[in-house]
Write a protein that holds these residues in place. Sequence first.
Motif, short mmCIF file in Angstrom:
data_model
loop_
_atom_site.label_atom_id
_atom_site.label_comp_id
_atom_site.label_asym_id
_atom_site.label_seq_id
_atom_site.Cartn_x
_atom_site.Cartn_y
_atom_site.Cartn_z
N ALA A 7 0.51 3.43 11.53
CA ALA A 7 0.05 2.06 11.79
C ALA A 7 -1.36 2.01 12.34
N ALA A 8 -1.88 3.13 12.82
CA ALA A 8 -3.24 3.15 13.40
C ALA A 8 -4.25 3.23 12.27
N LYS A 9 -4.71 2.07 11.81
CA LYS A 9 -5.61 1.98 10.66
C LYS A 9 -6.91 1.28 11.08
N PRO A 10 -7.77 1.97 11.81
CA PRO A 10 -8.98 1.30 12.34
C PRO A 10 -9.89 0.73 11.27
N GLU A 11 -10.03 1.42 10.13
CA GLU A 11 -10.91 0.90 9.07
C GLU A 11 -10.36 -0.41 8.51
N MET B 25 0.81 -1.21 0.00
CA MET B 25 0.00 0.00 0.00
C MET B 25 0.85 1.27 0.00
N LYS B 26 2.18 1.10 -0.13
CA LYS B 26 3.11 2.23 -0.23
C LYS B 26 3.15 3.06 1.04
N LEU B 27 2.95 2.42 2.20
CA LEU B 27 3.11 3.12 3.46
C LEU B 27 4.60 3.19 3.80
N ASP B 28 4.94 4.06 4.74
CA ASP B 28 6.32 4.14 5.22
C ASP B 28 6.56 2.90 6.09
N LEU B 29 7.27 1.92 5.54
CA LEU B 29 7.37 0.61 6.18
C LEU B 29 8.05 0.66 7.55
N LYS B 30 9.11 1.47 7.68
CA LYS B 30 9.79 1.55 8.97
C LYS B 30 8.89 2.14 10.04
N ARG B 31 8.20 3.23 9.69
CA ARG B 31 7.28 3.85 10.65
C ARG B 31 6.11 2.92 10.95
N TRP C 196 3.16 -0.23 14.49
CA TRP C 196 2.39 -1.47 14.66
C TRP C 196 2.86 -2.24 15.89
N SER C 197 4.16 -2.34 16.08
CA SER C 197 4.70 -3.10 17.22
C SER C 197 4.25 -2.49 18.55
N ILE C 198 4.28 -1.16 18.63
CA ILE C 198 3.82 -0.48 19.84
C ILE C 198 2.33 -0.69 20.06
N LEU C 199 1.54 -0.52 18.99
CA LEU C 199 0.10 -0.73 19.09
C LEU C 199 -0.23 -2.16 19.47
N PHE C 200 0.49 -3.11 18.92
CA PHE C 200 0.24 -4.53 19.19
C PHE C 200 0.48 -4.84 20.67
N VAL C 201 1.64 -4.42 21.18
CA VAL C 201 1.95 -4.69 22.59
C VAL C 201 0.97 -3.97 23.51
#
Length: 487
Positions: free
Chosen positions: A171-175, A93-99, A104-109
């Motif tokens: 990484a916050a993609k609620p939809e 989806m051409k997102l900034d993969l590092k960010r 995502w890791s922070i949100l997951f934990v």
Amino acid sequence: MSEMNRKWYSGMTRTEDWWAVWLGSMMFLASIGSLWGLDLTGWMAKPGTWVWGAFSLDAALKPSGYENWHPFLSWLTTYLVFTSLTCLAAAAMKLDLKRFFAGWSILFVLTWVIWVIGQEAHFKVPFNEFEKYGLSWGLSLGGGFSYLLALSVGLIIGNFFKGTADFLMEAAKPEWFIKTAIVFLGIKIGIMSIEATGFITELVMTGVAATFVAYMLFWPIVYVLGRKVFRLSRDAAAVLSSGISICGVSAAIATAGAIRARPVLPVVVSILVVIFAMFELIILPGLYTAIAPNQPIVNGSALGLTVKTDGADAAAGAMLDELMRANAEANLGVVWKEGWILMASLTTKIWIDMFIGVWAFVLALVWVYKVERKAGQSRIGPMEIWHRFPKFVLGYLLVWFSYVMLASTGTETAEALNQTAAAVEGPMRNMMFMLTFVSIGVITDFSKLKGMGKLALLYAVALFGIIAPIAYGVAWIFHRGMMPPSL
């Protein structure tokens, strides 16, 4: 013209809608491995009920199927699998993969910490199980407390720690998360369809009436109110009417594109949709549980008609499901099966979502041939209906019908499917719901309501003065007395 000439397969690797289909389908296919004796989903972690003062990792966290696995190994595998898949999607989806990876890791934990805390017995268990856990008091909120806690933490981050919120935004993609959860839900609906075919049929058919109300009643009322009372321009009134009457952000964007509205309008309406959805999410589940505790399907359907984003509707429906079941068990002496109230909400919402492509096409024709009447205006092709159709609905329906067809081939097949599919329709789906609640909070900044003037006022008046009351009345007419199956 390039937008109008897109191929039918355009966006299959670049949109959240399609990646919800791919992720949901991957896990469904993994669950089918049980037909050949392979448990490919038992690694999925899930939280368990624990008691304050007697915490143990084995009670608070456990694998879905691999009983010999250490709880932390199950959680780590869950992280690695979903991180790999979501990062693959983010790259496509051409997102900034590092960010994205860091966020995502922070949100997951964070999500898992909140989820485990929310499963503490004082918050969760019903009154009749106090003795089992040695409790002298409790809130009896079921799994709803986890959702409330996740939303609260997300809102605190989004409104008081804006630097952190900005970092997590990639990484916050609620939809995306909620659409993936809805595809997972197709398995649950498949199980429920086999258990109660007549009930499912009745619920789906009444969704037709809900769709008619949303498009033929809500939209013109709000449009006329915007034009005659609030003196909005045609494009502003149309975009806001679609956003508040149909399916929120998707409808606002689709309508703006169809009528070639000013670019700022879908942005402003989308902000209003998301922020007001938070008020609905916080208020409506508890309110409906309090005013009509014995009308679960009415309440679920009313939510589907009122809450205007897929994420907030599914989240509110999940919260309502938990709150109403916990209340019914504690105060009505009945134990309703999980998921039916949520399904009532989602079925209504999905019916409404399915026709946004058609509605955008209709509005495009009206604007091109009636409102604007400009020579040389680009023609609007029927393919636009396909491009504006919510693709996650296809994944949901595909998983639903596939499960029903497979499970209907025999009792042994159904039992094998149930065993491994449980990890997908249960812990995986609920994890996506939890990620949705945290993410919705993170991206919601209440300060953005400032300066929106007439649009914000119209949105509030239309939502609470028109949409919510009529929605509840319609839900009452069609669903009054309908009850989910009991255990």
